[in-house]
Each structure stands twice: as C-alpha cells, then as structure tokens.
Write a protein that holds these residues in place. Sequence first.
Motif, short mmCIF file in Angstrom:
data_model
loop_
_atom_site.label_atom_id
_atom_site.label_comp_id
_atom_site.label_asym_id
_atom_site.label_seq_id
_atom_site.Cartn_x
_atom_site.Cartn_y
_atom_site.Cartn_z
N PHE A 390 0.85 -1.20 0.00
CA PHE A 390 0.00 0.00 0.00
C PHE A 390 0.88 1.24 0.00
CE2 PHE A 390 -1.93 3.42 2.44
CZ PHE A 390 -3.17 3.58 1.83
N TYR A 391 1.90 1.26 0.84
CA TYR A 391 2.80 2.42 0.91
C TYR A 391 3.74 2.47 -0.29
CZ TYR A 391 1.14 3.99 5.41
OH TYR A 391 0.35 4.49 6.41
N LEU A 392 4.18 1.33 -0.76
CA LEU A 392 5.04 1.34 -1.95
C LEU A 392 4.31 1.93 -3.15
CD1 LEU A 392 7.03 -2.05 -2.05
CD2 LEU A 392 7.89 0.24 -1.56
N ARG A 393 3.06 1.52 -3.35
CA ARG A 393 2.29 2.01 -4.50
C ARG A 393 2.03 3.51 -4.42
NH1 ARG A 393 -0.97 -2.70 -3.67
NH2 ARG A 393 -2.48 -1.38 -2.59
N THR A 394 1.86 4.01 -3.21
CA THR A 394 1.51 5.42 -3.05
C THR A 394 2.72 6.31 -2.81
OG1 THR A 394 1.05 4.99 -0.70
CG2 THR A 394 -0.82 4.89 -2.20
N LEU A 395 3.91 5.73 -2.78
CA LEU A 395 5.14 6.48 -2.50
C LEU A 395 5.32 7.62 -3.50
CD1 LEU A 395 7.82 6.96 -1.03
CD2 LEU A 395 8.84 5.16 -2.46
N ASN A 419 -6.61 5.69 -0.68
CA ASN A 419 -5.94 4.54 -1.29
C ASN A 419 -5.02 4.93 -2.43
OD1 ASN A 419 -8.09 5.30 -2.88
ND2 ASN A 419 -9.18 3.36 -2.71
N PHE A 420 -4.97 6.22 -2.78
CA PHE A 420 -4.00 6.69 -3.78
C PHE A 420 -2.92 7.57 -3.16
CE2 PHE A 420 -8.17 8.77 -4.21
CZ PHE A 420 -7.89 10.06 -3.78
N GLY A 421 -2.86 7.64 -1.82
CA GLY A 421 -1.74 8.26 -1.15
C GLY A 421 -1.87 9.73 -0.83
N LEU A 422 -3.01 10.35 -1.13
CA LEU A 422 -3.24 11.75 -0.80
C LEU A 422 -4.14 11.85 0.44
CD1 LEU A 422 -3.84 13.26 -4.37
CD2 LEU A 422 -1.68 12.97 -3.13
N PRO A 423 -4.18 13.02 1.09
CA PRO A 423 -5.04 13.15 2.26
C PRO A 423 -6.51 12.88 1.94
CG PRO A 423 -3.51 15.00 2.13
CD PRO A 423 -3.37 14.22 0.85
N ASN A 424 -7.23 12.41 2.94
CA ASN A 424 -8.66 12.18 2.78
C ASN A 424 -9.36 13.47 2.35
OD1 ASN A 424 -11.37 12.48 4.78
ND2 ASN A 424 -11.37 10.83 3.29
N TYR A 425 -10.26 13.32 1.40
CA TYR A 425 -10.93 14.46 0.78
C TYR A 425 -11.68 15.31 1.80
CZ TYR A 425 -14.10 16.95 -2.44
OH TYR A 425 -14.80 17.90 -3.13
N LEU A 475 13.59 -0.27 0.95
CA LEU A 475 14.58 0.71 1.40
C LEU A 475 14.29 2.12 0.89
CD1 LEU A 475 16.93 0.32 3.31
CD2 LEU A 475 18.46 0.23 1.35
N PRO A 476 13.93 2.30 -0.40
CA PRO A 476 13.61 3.66 -0.86
C PRO A 476 12.46 4.30 -0.09
CG PRO A 476 13.96 2.20 -2.74
CD PRO A 476 13.91 1.33 -1.51
N LEU A 477 11.47 3.49 0.31
CA LEU A 477 10.35 4.00 1.08
C LEU A 477 10.80 4.43 2.47
CD1 LEU A 477 7.30 4.38 1.70
CD2 LEU A 477 7.24 1.95 2.28
#
Length: 753
Positions: A390-395, A419-425, A475-477
């Motif tokens: 989840f975090y890798l995809r949204t990094l 689920n796309f890594g931005l703050p809740n609307y 590691l990059p995350l």
Amino acid sequence: MKWTSQSKNSGESMPCGGGDIGLNVWVENGDVLFYLSRSGAFDENNIFPKLGRVRVRISPNPFEKGAEFRQELKLQEGYVEIAGKSGNQEVILKVWIDVFNPVVHVDVSGNKPVTVNAWYESWRTEDREVQAREKNASSFKWLKDKVIASKDIVHTHQNGILFYHQNKDSTLFDLAVKQQQLEPLKPALWNPLKGMVYGGWMQGENMVPDLDKGKLKAVSGKYVNAPFQGFGLRSKAAARTHQLNVFLHIDDNSHVGKWKSGLAAVVSKVKKEEQTARKKTLDWWKAYWQRSHIAVNARKPDAASPIWQVGRNYQIFRYMLGCNAYGSYPTKFNGGLFTYDPVFIDSTLKFGPDYRSWGGGTFTAQNQRLVYWPMLKSGDFDMMSSQFNFYLRTLGNAEARTKHYWGHKGASFTEQIENFGLPNYAEYGQKRPKDFDPGLEYNAWLEYLWDTSLEFCLMMLDIERFTGSDISKYLPLIESCTVFFDEHYQYLAEKRGAKKVNQNGHLIIFPGSAAEMYKMTYNSVTTISGLKTVLSRLLALPEIYGTPDQRKDWESRLSRVPPLSFRQMQGHQTIAPAQAWERIQNTEIPQLYPVFPFSMYGVGLPDLEVAVNTWKYDTEAIKNRNYTSWHQDNIFCARLGLTEEAAALTIKKLQDSGRRFPAFWGPGHDWVPDHNWGGSGMIGLQEMLMQTVGDSIHLFPAWPQDWDVHFKLHAPHNTTVEGELKNGKVHNLKVIPEARKKDVVMAEWAKSY
C-alpha cells in the motif's frame, strides 16, 4: 464455533474467508445467506462495497422450523458448515473460499435428492443519491457534496449470472487532486480508481438461470433497510449433491471487455485446478495454524470464563485476519471484509450493507498499524506485504506532493490517507483560509501528523530482523520517510530564521503533533522516538543494505534528531509528550510510544522506572486510560512488566464481544467488527507472553502464574518458541534453532523446564 439455532439477521452472521475474500454467512428463516466482499473493490466515491448477497434455498428444506440445525465455523479447515435434519432428510452445506483463486464454493450434499435455488441479490440496480450520514462510508464523510452511487449491471451469461460495476470517468481521485491544488501533477499521479471494474459470475453445476420470456427474471424484495432485486439460478433436477460457485474479478485501469476477459481467465484457471483446489486450501489453513497459536486454559475449556475467551478469541480473530492474507489492499481497521447492515450496530443508521464508518478507501494509519503489528510474532510475514505494498504504490504520489508544495525531498504520508496516497478528501478541509499551506490538512486533529508512516517502516525492518529476507525493495520508502522529516523541518526553520537547526545541531520539530492528542508540538515524542528507532535500525542492517554514502546520510540524519523530553509528574520523572505544545485533545497516550511501538523502554531495557512512572503518575495519561478500539494500554502494561494491569486490560480487550460472533468487537471509536480492537488485543497477549530485546527472548514477562497456556510464537533470527505453562511450571519448551535456547530469559516465578 458452533451454533444450534438460526440467526435473526445479518448482525448474527459468521465470518468465512480465504485469500482475499470475506463472507458473512448466516441462516435466516430457512435460507442460507452470505454477503460477498473482496479486497480492492472501490467505487467512484471510494466506498468499499459488498459485491452483493447470495441467497440459497433447498427443497425440501432441511432448515425449516423445528428441524435440527447446526452452523459451525471449522476453524482448522477455514470454512463454514451448515447441517440440517428434518425427519429422515439430512443435508450438509459447506461454504468455502479457494485461498489461491478468487472463487466462493457452496457444496450441498444430502442423503436424499433435493433441488437448489440460488439468487444473486443486488441493492445497486439504479443510480441513487447517498444520504447524509451514509456518506461516512465514502471519502466525503460529513461533507454536503451531492454524492451519487452509480448502479451495477446484472444479466445472464453462459447459464450463469454476471454482475459488475464500472467506475465512471470522474472519481473521488479527480476531486481530491483539484481540491489539493495538484492538477499540474495529475498526469503523473497514480490513480487506482480510474477505469476500475469489479464484480463476478455466479454459476452452478447443472443449474440454469431463472428466466421470464427469455429474460433474466428479477425478484424484488427488501432486506432490512435496503430494497433489492434477486436474480436466480435453479437446479435442473433434484440430486443428492449440488455445487454453486461465485467467481470474482477486479481490474483497474480497465474497461468491461477487458474485465470480462480477465474473469474468463479466472474461471478457466479454477476449472483446471478443481481436482486439487480443495486440498491446497485445506493444506494452507493447516500450515497457518501450525505456525503459531496461543491457547489459554485449553485443558479446562469454559465458555463462560473471560480468561478462556481471551485465548479462543485470539485464535478466531487471527482467522479473520487470515481471510485477507493475500489482498491487493490491507485489511481495513473498520470492519475488514466482515461488515454487515449498520442498523444492527446503530439503530439510527438505516442504510444498506455497504456502510461502514470512517470510509471505505480511506486507511487511517494509526488504526491500520494495530492490525499488522501482531503478524510478526504470529509468523504471518507473508500477510504483511498487503500493508507494505500500500505504501510502496503510493510512494510516488506522497513524494510528488512534497516536492510540489515545499520544493524538497521525502514522502509526506498523512494520517487519514486515501488509497492513492493523498489526504482524505473530507479531512483535508473544505473551508480553508486563503493563505493556508496547501500541503497541510486544515484539521485540528490531523495537522502536522505525518509520523505514523515510521511505524510501517519499522515493521519492514522487523521483517528482515525476524526472517532475514531481502527488504531492498522497501529501502527507498524507508529512506524517503526519514528524509521528509529531516528536510521539512530544516525548511520550516529556515523560513522562520537564519538557522536550520538549534544550537546543539538538532532539528527543531515544530509545528508537530504527538498522535492526535498533543497539537502544535515542539519536538513531539512520537516523531523523535520514531526517527531515532527507524534510523538506528537502518544502521543496524547488514552491510549489504545501503552504500557507504547512504549510511553516512543515515548517521547524519540520526545525529540531528533531538532527544526525548521529560517532566515531573506527582513527584516522579516521566516521559513528556513533547518539549512544548499548544493544546490537548483526543484520548491517547503518546508519551508511552517510546514503550510501544518504538521499544526504547521496557522489560530488559534501561531506565524502565521512568516509563513505569509515566503510566502510573502522568495525570494526563491516567485520564485517558481505556481498552476499547485502538487504545493500547494493555500493550503498554505488558511491555512494562505490569502483569496485573496487563491481564485485566487484555481480558477487557479479548473477552466475548457481546454479539453472536464473539470476535465482532465494537463499534468503540470505529466500527464493527473493530479490527484494531482485535489487533491491539493480540499484540498485548503476545507481549504478556514473550518479549524480545536485542537477542534476548523474555518469556512470561507479564503473564499471570495461574493462566495455563500452550503457545507457539516467532522471534527474531528465524526463531520459533513453543511450550506450555501448566500450574506455574513450564513444560516441553522447544526453541528452534536450539542454539537460541541460551537467549531465553525466563520470568523469575516460572519453574525450571
């Protein structure tokens, strides 16, 4: 788990699942029903909907009133069995999910021929407006925006019933990007909602669709508060065995034709593997239970005993987590795959079964972490990748927003994260001051709250520590999360004055946040303990991780992290939530985060008394003690070796929920079943039993002497610890590898083994 009477409604359902599919199964008025849920299905509004409901009716009906009845969760095998006997007729119905393929199986067998009718039921056959409080299931939450839930499509297909939802071109993602002033970046941002199609195909062996003049017949009805239409299959002839299958498929960035091709591939694969699928699934569940367990007072089972319930409910909640072992998305804290009609939780919520509080595609980080921390000691390492990915995809999205707003590097992961890594609307804030920083959430609870991502970084580092497996892809995350704090707080300091760091060369972490509790903090305890622990653990990785230059950067960043702050409370030195703060809200105890999750204080570690004092004498901490939902007081007490307090709180956490299914806790602060309630309960029980400090393995550090237990848990360096405590004496202690037995530190009261 066995019931001998039928359920009144879906609120008395039983969980069943596998792979990434969850069902709520119940029998009501002689019909077998189940809700369908699959990880990764999100509509345009970021609701996480049920994929429908299936109703099965057998004729002659073995579940008619007065018949013998049994519904049982076969925990070891991972399926639900329903048996009925009426006169000389007996029928057994098994509901199971293929762990390795997205398909639900319903197998009916009887001693006499029966016919089977099955209906796929949908409450989404027309577009409709989502009502006020109902929006809490979406990313709109309390906003006044007009929200339309678009309809699904249902029709016949190859002697079965095809159902699917195609997301519209415009989704919540588009609104969030515009709201958050990210439109220049939009083409490069990852958008999982665009073109998503989800649904499935219900088919039965020797079954045909129920048609009316050549068209699929729709039967109208209403279940609780949701009008629905049912689309039926019926068996061609009476037989002693019947099979019903529901194949599910999700495809993002897709279209209906492509989705149908993908579904056909799923069906083809299942058909090819049908001879071995059942055994593979049973083998998976067998291995799942063999790798870890905690059974309390198992030799003296007593369903009325809260202590016995603790062990039983630990096991069945772990089963619920195993149902989403391989989901494309993490198990959601607010109900996971097992939500049901909300009116049975709150009588004022007269909505359909897609409802859950706190959003469907929104993943509250403080809550999600508690679902995944217990998987380390239970050895469920393979299940943690859903949360990590989840975090890798949204990094990329998190790094892009940092660069766009502030011009520096690092991933700014917010607390209420889509689920796309931005703050809740909703929680980003609609009525924002004109000159307010667009990178911040205009929200009293969430402002400057970025540090929960550090807990997931620590989990990734723990995977390497526990298993030795390669974590290079993470590691990059991990680097990006630590870089953000280093660069952002130098950036903010430079905007205020001539120096980027204080006179000691440390970051000035202001404004910050200690959980949602202490706001506008100066050097928050959660941020400091998180950075110190994660950076120290990065440096402790084997030399294959990181170049010499990277390691110098890690050391440099660690040197700039300021020390923790302390204060006197009731005449005792305690850990302070920060060096300073502007206001207090919520009901958390972040001053004990250096105990858990960041392991700077605890059994076997220096200055334990300071942390114990914080629990005992910090009046703000005392005021906020609690056991419901995400409260982790039981974990704190276990880590501090406070046996009596840990046991009492763990009983409150893990005793029966008061609902028919005992692990359907909640709603607490969240929803039912509350998965961060169960997860924090699991962690606390594990920590009472075993804690690891460096290479040491402390057994029974906060375990009551009169609680008998049989257990198998995992420790760092590919170690398993198994044994039994009976009448205060340890039996059959097995440590693998055996060389690690020398690292075991037994509680002083435990007799020799």
